[in-house]
Design a protein around this motif. Sequence first.
Motif, PDB file in Angstrom:
ATOM      1  N   LEU A   1     -48.295 -35.314 -80.713  1.00 21.90           N
ATOM      2  CA  LEU A   1     -46.999 -35.548 -81.551  1.00 21.90           C
ATOM      3  C   LEU A   1     -47.156 -35.885 -82.990  1.00 21.90           C
ATOM      4  N   GLU A   2     -48.260 -36.469 -83.388  1.00 23.70           N
ATOM      5  CA  GLU A   2     -48.725 -36.613 -84.743  1.00 23.70           C
ATOM      6  C   GLU A   2     -48.856 -35.250 -85.391  1.00 23.70           C
ATOM      7  N   MET A   3     -49.208 -34.232 -85.012  1.00 24.93           N
ATOM      8  CA  MET A   3     -49.848 -32.937 -85.526  1.00 24.93           C
ATOM      9  C   MET A   3     -48.276 -32.204 -85.632  1.00 24.93           C
ATOM     10  N   ALA A   4     -47.592 -32.348 -84.331  1.00 25.68           N
ATOM     11  CA  ALA A   4     -46.273 -31.458 -84.413  1.00 25.68           C
ATOM     12  C   ALA A   4     -45.241 -32.159 -85.460  1.00 25.68           C
ATOM     13  N   LYS A   5     -45.012 -33.569 -85.283  1.00 25.80           N
ATOM     14  CA  LYS A   5     -44.117 -34.183 -86.246  1.00 25.80           C
ATOM     15  C   LYS A   5     -44.328 -33.887 -87.635  1.00 25.80           C
ATOM     16  N   ARG A   6     -45.665 -34.326 -88.083  1.00 25.23           N
ATOM     17  CA  ARG A   6     -46.000 -34.438 -89.342  1.00 25.23           C
ATOM     18  C   ARG A   6     -46.697 -33.118 -90.173  1.00 25.23           C
ATOM     19  N   GLN A   7     -47.100 -32.250 -89.106  1.00 20.70           N
ATOM     20  CA  GLN A   7     -47.523 -30.963 -89.689  1.00 20.70           C
ATOM     21  C   GLN A   7     -46.895 -29.667 -89.458  1.00 20.70           C
ATOM     22  N   ILE A   8     -46.745 -29.615 -88.016  1.00 15.96           N
ATOM     23  CA  ILE A   8     -46.009 -28.395 -87.786  1.00 15.96           C
ATOM     24  C   ILE A   8     -44.481 -28.162 -88.000  1.00 15.96           C
ATOM     25  N   LEU A   9     -43.920 -29.272 -87.730  1.00 19.90           N
ATOM     26  CA  LEU A   9     -42.461 -29.234 -88.044  1.00 19.90           C
ATOM     27  C   LEU A   9     -42.173 -29.083 -89.361  1.00 19.90           C
ATOM     28  N   PRO A  10     -42.776 -29.631 -90.202  1.00 17.22           N
ATOM     29  CA  PRO A  10     -42.351 -29.719 -91.579  1.00 17.22           C
ATOM     30  C   PRO A  10     -42.828 -28.176 -92.203  1.00 17.22           C
ATOM     31  N   ALA A  11     -43.835 -27.763 -91.558  1.00 23.67           N
ATOM     32  CA  ALA A  11     -44.416 -26.315 -92.255  1.00 23.67           C
ATOM     33  C   ALA A  11     -43.159 -25.172 -91.800  1.00 23.67           C
ATOM     34  N   VAL A  12     -42.809 -25.140 -90.420  1.00 26.49           N
ATOM     35  CA  VAL A  12     -41.818 -24.471 -90.108  1.00 26.49           C
ATOM     36  C   VAL A  12     -40.715 -24.367 -90.645  1.00 26.49           C
ATOM     37  N   ILE A  13     -39.975 -25.567 -91.054  1.00 26.31           N
ATOM     38  CA  ILE A  13     -38.773 -25.791 -91.534  1.00 26.31           C
ATOM     39  C   ILE A  13     -38.666 -25.471 -93.002  1.00 26.31           C
ATOM     40  N   ASN A  14     -39.867 -25.374 -93.796  1.00 27.01           N
ATOM     41  CA  ASN A  14     -40.128 -24.839 -95.026  1.00 27.01           C
ATOM     42  C   ASN A  14     -40.234 -23.410 -94.824  1.00 27.01           C
ATOM     43  N   PHE A  15     -40.992 -22.951 -94.000  1.00 23.35           N
ATOM     44  CA  PHE A  15     -40.818 -21.421 -93.926  1.00 23.35           C
ATOM     45  C   PHE A  15     -39.628 -20.978 -93.450  1.00 23.35           C
ATOM     46  N   SER A  16     -38.497 -21.687 -92.673  1.00 23.06           N
ATOM     47  CA  SER A  16     -37.485 -21.204 -92.372  1.00 23.06           C
ATOM     48  C   SER A  16     -36.425 -21.287 -93.703  1.00 23.06           C
ATOM     49  N   ALA A  17     -36.746 -22.301 -94.500  1.00 23.54           N
ATOM     50  CA  ALA A  17     -35.931 -22.242 -95.806  1.00 23.54           C
ATOM     51  C   ALA A  17     -36.393 -21.126 -96.731  1.00 23.54           C
ATOM     52  N   ASN A  18     -37.553 -20.721 -96.676  1.00 19.18           N
ATOM     53  CA  ASN A  18     -38.174 -19.785 -97.647  1.00 19.18           C
ATOM     54  C   ASN A  18     -37.443 -18.215 -97.253  1.00 19.18           C
ATOM     55  N   VAL A  19     -37.422 -18.208 -95.904  1.00 18.61           N
ATOM     56  CA  VAL A  19     -36.592 -16.699 -95.482  1.00 18.61           C
ATOM     57  C   VAL A  19     -35.187 -16.740 -95.868  1.00 18.61           C
ATOM     58  N   ALA A  20     -34.546 -18.162 -95.345  1.00 17.96           N
ATOM     59  CA  ALA A  20     -33.151 -18.101 -95.803  1.00 17.96           C
ATOM     60  C   ALA A  20     -32.887 -17.898 -97.160  1.00 17.96           C
ATOM     61  N   ASN A  21     -33.562 -18.500 -98.088  1.00 12.90           N
ATOM     62  CA  ASN A  21     -33.459 -18.092 -99.398  1.00 12.90           C
ATOM     63  C   ASN A  21     -33.726 -16.706 -99.684  1.00 12.90           C
ATOM     64  N   SER A  22     -34.448 -16.060 -99.149  1.00 12.06           N
ATOM     65  CA  SER A  22     -34.999 -14.729 -99.598  1.00 12.06           C
ATOM     66  C   SER A  22     -33.536 -13.876 -99.211  1.00 12.06           C
ATOM     67  N   ILE A  23     -32.969 -14.257 -97.827  1.00 13.85           N
ATOM     68  CA  ILE A  23     -31.808 -13.530 -97.401  1.00 13.85           C
ATOM     69  C   ILE A  23     -30.701 -13.761 -98.470  1.00 13.85           C
ATOM     70  N   ASN A  24     -30.468 -14.822 -98.829  1.00 13.82           N
ATOM     71  CA  ASN A  24     -29.435 -15.301 -99.906  1.00 13.82           C
ATOM     72  C   ASN A  24     -29.892 -14.664-101.274  1.00 13.82           C
ATOM     73  N   GLN A  25     -30.824 -14.467-101.652  1.00 11.66           N
ATOM     74  CA  GLN A  25     -31.157 -13.687-102.958  1.00 11.66           C
ATOM     75  C   GLN A  25     -30.906 -12.266-102.789  1.00 11.66           C
ATOM     76  N   ILE A  26     -31.419 -11.585-101.884  1.00 11.37           N
ATOM     77  CA  ILE A  26     -31.330 -10.259-101.590  1.00 11.37           C
ATOM     78  C   ILE A  26     -29.563  -9.868-101.672  1.00 11.37           C
ATOM     79  N   LYS A  27     -28.936 -10.739-100.809  1.00  9.58           N
ATOM     80  CA  LYS A  27     -27.522 -10.585-100.710  1.00  9.58           C
ATOM     81  C   LYS A  27     -26.975 -10.747-102.030  1.00  9.58           C
ATOM     82  N   ASN A  28     -27.273 -11.640-102.953  1.00 13.09           N
ATOM     83  CA  ASN A  28     -26.734 -11.815-104.265  1.00 13.09           C
ATOM     84  C   ASN A  28     -27.298 -10.843-105.498  1.00 13.09           C
TER      85      ASN A  28
END
Length: 697
Positions: A579-606
């Motif tokens: 739980l410690e690793m999933a909540k404080r390490q894995i989850l933040p890392a994958v959310i940030n990665f998702s945000a980066n992918v989403a930003n890249s999509i918006n940048q390409i569209k724009n």
Amino acid sequence: MSRLSELFGSNVFNDAIMRERLPKATYKALRKTIDEGLPLNYEIAEVVASCMKDWAIEKGATHYTHWFQPMTGITAEKHDSFINPTSDGKVILEFSGKELIKGEADGSSFPSGGLRATFEARGYTAWDCTSPAFIKNNTLYIPTAFCSYNGDTLDKKTPLLRSMECISNKALRVLRLFGNTTATKVVATVGPEQEYFLIDKKMYDQRKDLIFTGRTLFGAMPPKGQEMDDHYYGSIKPRISAFMKDLDEELWKLGISAKTEHNEVAPAQHELAPIFTTANIATDHNQLTMELMKTIALKHGLVCLLHEKPFAGVNGSGKHNNWSLSTNDGQNLLEPGKTPHENAQFLIFLCAVIKAVDEYADLLRLAGANPGNDHRLGANEAPPAIISIFLGDELTSILEHIACGEDCTSSVFGKIKVGVTTLPAFRQDSTDRNRTSPFAFTGNKFEFRMVGSSASIASPNFFLNTIVSEVLEQFADRLENADDFNAEVNAIIKDVYEKNGKVIFNGNGYSDDWIAEAEKRGLPNLKSYVDAIASLQVEKNKVVMEKHKVFNRNEMNSRYEISLEKYIKTINIEALTMLEMAKRQILPAVINFSANVANSINQIKNCGVDVDISANVELLKEVTTLTSQLKKDISNLEAKLSKAQETHESSYAQAVYYKDVVFTQMADLRATADKLESIVDSKVWPFPTYADILFNV
């Protein structure tokens, strides 16, 4: 060579040192105590203590400790200096016989399983003179047994010593019937093969799961694992070789006969094997070996992992417990000789083991069980959870012929020629090696292959000694009352093969067919540590341990409670770490990665360019879907863990809940996280992967 001869045992108060330093009368009296199990005289202890202290101080020791093996599975020690103040403000160095023989340890914080309350803190340590004292880190270590104020055993050494006395007495009874009048003692001899992993400490320090639990709770398989079989017996890397060299030297100083070392099957996995010695000393030596592996690894920037399954998807680590019986006049009682069919004494001892293993298979299964071994046993890399015996075709055929009343002969095994003129022919062994058998006869000993790499070998050996003692006593009773000795020997062999032969299996223990066949034979299949723990409450098991005075009923019950508590705490710590690793390490890392992918999509569209971004969109969908599942798995595990921590009707019920519910939910969380690891940018993944750890040593 002379340096090695001088090095070996140089830090041990061994027989040669005792003979040299002790007065003749004292030496003879001490040897008589060691060899015949007689009570130790306090006057002798006083002389031994003085000589031991002088020797230790000459070697640079300033302290001494009573070294014992509580139910934690590791060793314990409390250090006292040799100094005693004098009236003129100075000190003298003293060490009395009383201090050698008896120590007092605070027993309140060691596992007791109800043998004493927390406020009943007094515990005693008692010198085990059968295992030599030694010097480590400027301290004189005195091997001891550990018991409560009431005398109940709180350690692993005491039942082992009890069982060794027991099997010596029962085996001598049988030997006398076969005309052996020279042997005065029979000892269980053991040679434990120790498997382990070595990984880079920098990698280890970034993995909370390895730090807190000893195994990886997350981790996707790398493109390459062990499938090429190129690590097994492969060339040893310089860094590992340097570690092994230092380890050998430190072990040799302590009189530990480290003999064989090599790469094991899995990447970063290795093995060390010593020469046989008595079960008691072998147990002490193995504890020291595990400790030194860890400390010496750190000096090389490495970490030694002794967990049974530190990495999923590759082989875990075991500890093959090679066990035999030998007399003090040099006879191995499990040596078949050139004509085993004519060696009635050997066949009787062989049958004693077969009958014992069959009738007390659940105790042996427990002896090889711990939480870590649940990940390893039966996984096509280690013996199955079903106890069976491999004998090989020759011995099996001999027993079968005797049971049928037919004449039999031993197979004549010739020389093997490998088809190259310059290579020598060599003699073929009487049996092949069955690496899938949990309990295999390997020529003149039995190899109990189920023991976990982190475990003390005391438990498998005191259970094995006790159950074989019980059967030897039964055989002695029959033979002593027989009208025709030879006929009774044949009758015993026939009875054992007919009633207990179902435990003999020479085939592939990894196959599904064997699981079905074992069920037909009525062999127990205790699949988990929790299932095995229940054997401590079985009446026949309590009777045999109590009868031979290895455990009383209170001590058996305490082991039951300690084992359940160990399992519950182990899974609880693993779940909290996940739980410690999933909540404080894995989850933040994958959310940030998702945000980066989403930003890249918006940048390409724009950017105003009409391009295909379907790959980006699919990746975002996949990651966010798995992230959502990860959050659900986290919540589910939290809920299950909270329920597990509540009061249950019994410790056993709580352990079962952890096994069936919490452990299953942990597997679900891991599966989701490992999928994410395989698609998330490696640069943002929060800790080293299997590829980083296993292939960068």
